[in-house]
Structure formats: structure tokens, C-alpha cells
Design a protein around this motif. Structure first.
Motif, PDB file in Angstrom:
ATOM      1  N   LEU A 173       0.871  -1.174   0.000  1.00 31.48           N
ATOM      2  CA  LEU A 173       0.000   0.000   0.000  1.00 31.48           C
ATOM      3  C   LEU A 173       0.907   1.221   0.000  1.00 31.48           C
ATOM      4  CD1 LEU A 173      -2.617   1.667   0.529  1.00 31.48           C
ATOM      5  CD2 LEU A 173      -2.304   1.139   2.953  1.00 31.48           C
ATOM      6  N   GLN A 174       0.776   2.072  -1.008  1.00 26.97           N
ATOM      7  CA  GLN A 174       1.595   3.272  -1.095  1.00 26.97           C
ATOM      8  C   GLN A 174       0.729   4.505  -0.888  1.00 26.97           C
ATOM      9  OE1 GLN A 174       4.043   3.308  -4.634  1.00 26.97           O
ATOM     10  NE2 GLN A 174       4.468   1.132  -4.458  1.00 26.97           N
ATOM     11  N   ILE A 175       1.223   5.389  -0.052  1.00 30.58           N
ATOM     12  CA  ILE A 175       0.512   6.623   0.279  1.00 30.58           C
ATOM     13  C   ILE A 175       1.395   7.797  -0.123  1.00 30.58           C
ATOM     14  CG2 ILE A 175      -0.352   8.041   2.188  1.00 30.58           C
ATOM     15  CD1 ILE A 175      -1.096   5.349   3.552  1.00 30.58           C
ATOM     16  N   CYS A 176       0.811   8.762  -0.805  1.00 34.22           N
ATOM     17  CA  CYS A 176       1.566   9.878  -1.366  1.00 34.22           C
ATOM     18  C   CYS A 176       1.087  11.186  -0.747  1.00 34.22           C
ATOM     19  CB  CYS A 176       1.402   9.912  -2.886  1.00 34.22           C
ATOM     20  SG  CYS A 176       1.900   8.372  -3.690  1.00 34.22           S
ATOM     21  N   LEU A 177       2.018  11.919  -0.142  1.00 29.38           N
ATOM     22  CA  LEU A 177       1.723  13.177   0.532  1.00 29.38           C
ATOM     23  C   LEU A 177       2.639  14.269  -0.012  1.00 29.38           C
ATOM     24  CD1 LEU A 177       1.663  11.757   4.172  1.00 29.38           C
ATOM     25  CD2 LEU A 177      -0.338  12.309   2.786  1.00 29.38           C
ATOM     26  N   ASP A 178       2.119  15.479  -0.097  1.00 31.05           N
ATOM     27  CA  ASP A 178       2.945  16.590  -0.566  1.00 31.05           C
ATOM     28  C   ASP A 178       4.134  16.805   0.360  1.00 31.05           C
ATOM     29  OD1 ASP A 178       1.641  17.339  -2.891  1.00 31.05           O
ATOM     30  OD2 ASP A 178       0.245  18.679  -1.867  1.00 31.05           O
ATOM     31  N   ALA A 179       5.223  17.295  -0.231  1.00 29.23           N
ATOM     32  CA  ALA A 179       6.428  17.570   0.554  1.00 29.23           C
ATOM     33  C   ALA A 179       6.240  18.763   1.488  1.00 29.23           C
ATOM     34  CB  ALA A 179       7.617  17.822  -0.378  1.00 29.23           C
ATOM     35  N   GLY A 180       5.332  19.691   1.143  1.00 29.72           N
ATOM     36  CA  GLY A 180       5.063  20.848   1.996  1.00 29.72           C
ATOM     37  C   GLY A 180       5.915  22.051   1.637  1.00 29.72           C
ATOM     38  N   GLN A 181       5.703  23.119   2.381  1.00 30.02           N
ATOM     39  CA  GLN A 181       6.488  24.333   2.188  1.00 30.02           C
ATOM     40  C   GLN A 181       7.947  24.078   2.561  1.00 30.02           C
ATOM     41  OE1 GLN A 181       5.221  26.711   0.649  1.00 30.02           O
ATOM     42  NE2 GLN A 181       3.317  27.532   1.468  1.00 30.02           N
ATOM     43  N   PRO A 182       8.878  24.882   2.039  1.00 35.13           N
ATOM     44  CA  PRO A 182      10.292  24.649   2.353  1.00 35.13           C
ATOM     45  C   PRO A 182      10.587  24.541   3.842  1.00 35.13           C
ATOM     46  CG  PRO A 182      10.096  26.249   0.578  1.00 35.13           C
ATOM     47  CD  PRO A 182       8.693  25.984   1.062  1.00 35.13           C
ATOM     48  N   LEU A 310       6.108  12.943  -1.313  1.00 33.82           N
ATOM     49  CA  LEU A 310       6.688  11.873  -0.510  1.00 33.82           C
ATOM     50  C   LEU A 310       5.871  10.603  -0.737  1.00 33.82           C
ATOM     51  CD1 LEU A 310       7.315  13.796   2.845  1.00 33.82           C
ATOM     52  CD2 LEU A 310       8.810  13.607   0.831  1.00 33.82           C
ATOM     53  N   GLU A 311       6.485   9.595  -1.321  1.00 31.88           N
ATOM     54  CA  GLU A 311       5.837   8.318  -1.582  1.00 31.88           C
ATOM     55  C   GLU A 311       6.209   7.361  -0.446  1.00 31.88           C
ATOM     56  OE1 GLU A 311       5.551   5.892  -5.605  1.00 31.88           O
ATOM     57  OE2 GLU A 311       7.419   5.416  -4.535  1.00 31.88           O
ATOM     58  N   ILE A 312       5.232   7.034   0.381  1.00 29.44           N
ATOM     59  CA  ILE A 312       5.447   6.178   1.547  1.00 29.44           C
ATOM     60  C   ILE A 312       5.157   4.744   1.144  1.00 29.44           C
ATOM     61  CG2 ILE A 312       4.584   5.659   3.870  1.00 29.44           C
ATOM     62  CD1 ILE A 312       4.167   8.718   4.163  1.00 29.44           C
ATOM     63  N   ARG A 313       6.173   3.858   1.258  1.00 28.23           N
ATOM     64  CA  ARG A 313       6.145   2.551   0.624  1.00 28.23           C
ATOM     65  C   ARG A 313       6.230   1.380   1.614  1.00 28.23           C
ATOM     66  NH1 ARG A 313       7.562   2.357  -4.609  1.00 28.23           N
ATOM     67  NH2 ARG A 313       8.541   0.329  -4.221  1.00 28.23           N
ATOM     68  N   TYR A 314       6.167   1.627   2.902  1.00 29.20           N
ATOM     69  CA  TYR A 314       6.483   0.558   3.863  1.00 29.20           C
ATOM     70  C   TYR A 314       5.273  -0.216   4.374  1.00 29.20           C
ATOM     71  CZ  TYR A 314       5.953   4.818   6.780  1.00 29.20           C
ATOM     72  OH  TYR A 314       5.538   6.010   7.332  1.00 29.20           O
ATOM     73  N   LEU A 315       4.082   0.082   3.898  1.00 25.77           N
ATOM     74  CA  LEU A 315       2.890  -0.567   4.421  1.00 25.77           C
ATOM     75  C   LEU A 315       2.506  -1.796   3.596  1.00 25.77           C
ATOM     76  CD1 LEU A 315       0.931   2.700   5.094  1.00 25.77           C
ATOM     77  CD2 LEU A 315       1.645   1.089   6.868  1.00 25.77           C
ATOM     78  N   ASP A 316       2.106  -2.862   4.286  1.00 23.30           N
ATOM     79  CA  ASP A 316       1.572  -4.042   3.617  1.00 23.30           C
ATOM     80  C   ASP A 316       0.192  -3.737   3.041  1.00 23.30           C
ATOM     81  OD1 ASP A 316       3.758  -5.518   4.451  1.00 23.30           O
ATOM     82  OD2 ASP A 316       2.700  -6.533   6.083  1.00 23.30           O
ATOM     83  N   ALA A 317      -0.183  -4.484   1.989  1.00 24.28           N
ATOM     84  CA  ALA A 317      -1.567  -4.437   1.502  1.00 24.28           C
ATOM     85  C   ALA A 317      -2.507  -4.805   2.645  1.00 24.28           C
ATOM     86  CB  ALA A 317      -1.742  -5.408   0.340  1.00 24.28           C
ATOM     87  N   GLN A 318      -3.695  -4.201   2.631  1.00 24.33           N
ATOM     88  CA  GLN A 318      -4.659  -4.379   3.715  1.00 24.33           C
ATOM     89  C   GLN A 318      -5.883  -5.149   3.221  1.00 24.33           C
ATOM     90  OE1 GLN A 318      -4.000  -3.019   7.072  1.00 24.33           O
ATOM     91  NE2 GLN A 318      -2.039  -3.132   5.955  1.00 24.33           N
TER      92      GLN A 318
END
Length: 411
Positions: A173-182, A310-318
Motif C-alpha cells: 500500500l503506497q501513500i503519497c503526501l505533498d512535501a510541503g512548504q520549504p 513523498l511516496e510512503i512505501r512501507y505498508l503491507d496491503a490491507q
């Protein structure tokens, strides 16, 4: 290789400084954090006998015009009704990527719709989606063969059998979040990593593979860790906690060995142990282009990968729709700087506990304690996601259930 005019127009990278400048432009795109995305991946099984192999022809027939071109070169590769794109991984795993949304509830609605459509397509062909992060029933077997996948297998085989397990048997399961302001980027980058061990532990679903227990809470992540640390280890570590994210990622990318080198023919295998920095220094028959660097980045698989976001890649499929829970949890933890700061405090004691999370999960009391704290913070920040009451209640109930499980693990 004879290059097309289009390829010849792609800029050549002459040195490491040029590569670093390009990575800084494409990998951390800062600005107000507004978008959230999710990618769902599943193993695919025969509905009557989940131990039975599912070959490419059966998948192709099931997906029809939605099949990706890697599965059927003649396919129109239609998008799903809510805009999701289907891909099929080398072991036949199905992945759906719904376009990112500014409204969290809209993302949930669209992704649920696309997942339901995919389920219907498979069901009509006697197929069903898996419920775990690794295939509980079957040994690794290839389903799709492309030059990229052949080169991957060739490179990973140097490190043992774990690459084939990852390629053919795992689902994430991949979750993608914005990097945010500097000014937000360092904290968001750090939390994306430090939250990894407790969230991996709390949402692990991959303890059985090929008909037997593995001894790991997440055998999926165990496979990733054992492939090649130069491309799967975390970029952020407590030992380098204050290092600039762009500098850390640039060093990681340039030091990673090439997985493949795209050529006109079917053989994309890269010479062993040649890094991208070596390529820049003249190790191959031609200098790398900008698109070679971008492709190289796509062959790196750390638990958090910067891709502009930011692509978060460490979660197992649910199982079922439980993918909504870690998605909501991370979105809530990143919803305002104060919550992010509090989450960093909670996760500090387990910031580098990746191996313990993979092996023991919530049986590790320190990880269970951190997970409980994150669940509490996420539930408190849930109103910031501006959810419809019914969806808010559904997510809060699910997070409370998972939080209680983490608390029981501490007794």
C-alpha cells in the motif's frame, strides 16, 4: 543503440553537479500541502482455489480493455471510471493508482469506486483479490516478462532468492503526501520515516507465505530489506537526522548501483556494481541523459521515496477497505505542524526500529507504545480532514479498534 531524434534531443548529464541540480528540481517540489494520493496493490487468486497459479492470459482476458500494455501490447489501457490506472506487476499482482485529490473524502470515494470496478472485472473471470502483503498460498512465479523485469531479476539474484519473492509474491500500500512548504519539508520528511516502524508494525499483514508461517510479522518488508541495501535502505536515519533532505537523496541516488540500462534490444542488464555516479564518470559506452537519471530513480525502493511528493512505501496491503485506515492516519498526522511535531516526539524512541517492526510487529512493546501514541494523535487530528460524518465515524471506529489492539500488546 540507434537513438531516435526525440531521444537525441534529451539533455545529456555531463557531471554530478548537473545530476544533483536535476534531482533537486524533480524530487522535492515544495509548496502548500494540498494533494493526497494512494496506490493499492493486491495479489490475484483463483476464487475457488487460491493456491492455483493465475497466468497472463487469464489476467488479460479478465481485465479486457483496462489491461496495461505490459500485459497486452494491443490494449487501449483504458482508465477506470474514476480515473484510476491499472498496472500488473511481474508476479501478476494488480495495482490501481487513482489520481490524487485535494479533498480527502473525494480520494476515498474515487478509490473505492475504482477498486470495486476492478473487483467486478476479476470476479466475472472467477478471480479474487488477495488480502495480505505477501501471497499466503503460492511460491514465487513470474507472470509478466519485460526487459526491465528480466534485468531486475538478474540483479537481485546476485543477493539471493529474496528479489524473486518481492517481485512475484508481495503486495503493498503506497501513500503519497505533498512535501510541503520549504520550512515544513525537514519535519515532514523526518516523520515520513520515523512513523514507519510503528505503522509497519500496526498494519502488518504478511506473516504467512507459500502455505506456511514465515517467522516475520511482515515477510513482505523482510524480502525488501534483503534484496540490496543500496536501493532499499531508508534514506533518512537518526545518525544523519539533520542532513538536508535534497543532499541526502542526491547522495543515495548517485551511490546506488544501476539496476538496468535501457537499450533497443531485450537485454537491459547493467554491469555489476556500476553506480550512477560511475556512469557520470564515464563507466559506460555513452553518457547518461536526464531521462536515464529519472529512470534510475524509478529503480530505487527505499521505504520513503521522494518523487516531487513523498511516496510512503512501507505498508503491507490491507484486507478489504482497511487501506483507508493508514491513509487517514498518515493524512491526519501530517495535517498541521503541531501534530507533526507531536508525532515526531512519539516516534523518536523507535525511529530506526525497522528490523524489530518487520520481525515482531506489535509484540515489541516499545513499538506498540509508539503506535498507540500515533493512533491517539491521528484520532485527535481527524476533524482536520473535513470528512462527512458517516466516513469520520467509520474511520474513527477503525482507528480505535487498531489502537486498542496496540494497547493490548503492551500488557
Amino acid at each position: 543503440m540507434v537513438m531516435s531524434p526525440e531521444v537525441e534531443r534529451i539533455p545529456v548529464l555531463r557531471d554530478r553537479a548537473a545530476a544533483a541540480r536535476h534531482l533537486a528540481r524533480i524530487c522535492f517540489k515544495t509548496g502548500p500541502p494540498t494533494l493526497t494520493g494512494v496506490e493499492l496493490e493486491w495479489t490475484v487468486h483463483d476464487a475457488a482455489d487460491p493456491t492455483r497459479p493465475v497466468d497472463a492470459a487469464r489476467l488479460r482476458a479478465a481485465l479486457g480493455p483496462y489491461a496495461p500494455t505490459t500485459l497486452d501490447p494491443t490494449s487501449p489501457a483504458l482508465l477506470l471510471l474514476r480515473g484510476g490506472a491499472m498496472t500488473v506487476e511481474p508476479g501478476g499482482q494488480l495495482e490501481i493508482s487513482t489520481p490524487p485529490h485535494t479533498r480527502f473524502a473525494a480520494l476515498i470515494e474515487a478509490t473505492r469506486s475504482d477498486a470495486a470496478q476492478a473487483t467486478r472485472l476479476l470476479s466475472a473471470a472467477g478471480l479474487t483479490l488477495g488480502q495480505a502483503g505477501i501471497d499466503p498460498y503460492r511460491h514465487p512465479q513470474p507472470v509478466i516478462d519485460t526487459p526491465r523485469y528480466r534485468a531486475m531479476r538478474h540483479a537481485f539474484d546476485r543477493h539471493g532468492p529474496h528479489g524473486r519473492t518481492m517481485m512475484y509474491s508481495t503486495a503493498g500500500l503506497q501513500i503519497c503526501l505533498d512535501a510541503g512548504q520549504p520550512d515544513q519539508l525537514p519535519a515532514r520528511w523526518r516523520l515520513a520515516h520515523t512513523a514507519g516502524p510503528p505503522l509497519l508494525a500496526a498494519f502488518a499483514t504478511a506473516d504467512r507465505h507459500a502455505g506456511r508461517p514465515t517467522g516475520w510479522t511482515s515477510a513482505r518488508m523482510a524480502a525488501w530489506w534483503r534484496i540490496d541495501p543500496a536501493r532499499t535502505a531508508p534514506v533518512w536515519t537518526p545518525a544523519q537526522a539533520d542532513r538536508d533532505p535534497v543532499a541526502a537523496w542526491t547522495a543515495y541516488v548517485l551511490a546506488a548501483p544501476l539496476l538496468c540500462v535501457r537499450e533497443a534490444g531485450p537485454d537491459w542488464a547493467a554491469p555489476p556494481d556500476v553506480t550512477f555516479a560511475d556512469w557520470l564518470d564515464g563507466a559506460l559506452h555513452r553518457p547518461p541523459r536526464v531521462d536515464d537519471l529519472e529512470y534510475h530513480v524509478s529503480t530505487l525502493f527505499p521505504p520513503v521515496r521522494p518523487r516531487g511528493y513523498l511516496e510512503i512505501r512501507y505498508l503491507d496491503a490491507q484486507p478489504g477497505t482497511d487501506w483507508i485506515l493508514p491513509l487517514a492516519m498518515l493524512s491526519a498526522l501530517f495535517s498541521d505542524p503541531d501534530t507533526t511535531s507531536a508525532a515526531l516526539d512519539v516516534t523518536a524512541p523507535v525511529a530506526d526500529a525497522w528490523h524489530r517492526a518487520t520481525r515482531y510487529g506489535l509484540r515489541d512493546v516499545t513499538l506498540a507504545r509508539a503506535a498507540t501514541g500515533l493512533f491517539d494523535l491521528a484520532r485527535g487530528a481527524l476533524p482536520r480532514l473535513d470528512l462527512p460524518p458517516s466516513l469520520h465515524q467509520e474511520i474513527d471506529h477503525g482507528l480505535r479498534r487498531r489502537r486498542d489492539a496496540a494497547e493490548r500488546s503492551q500488557r
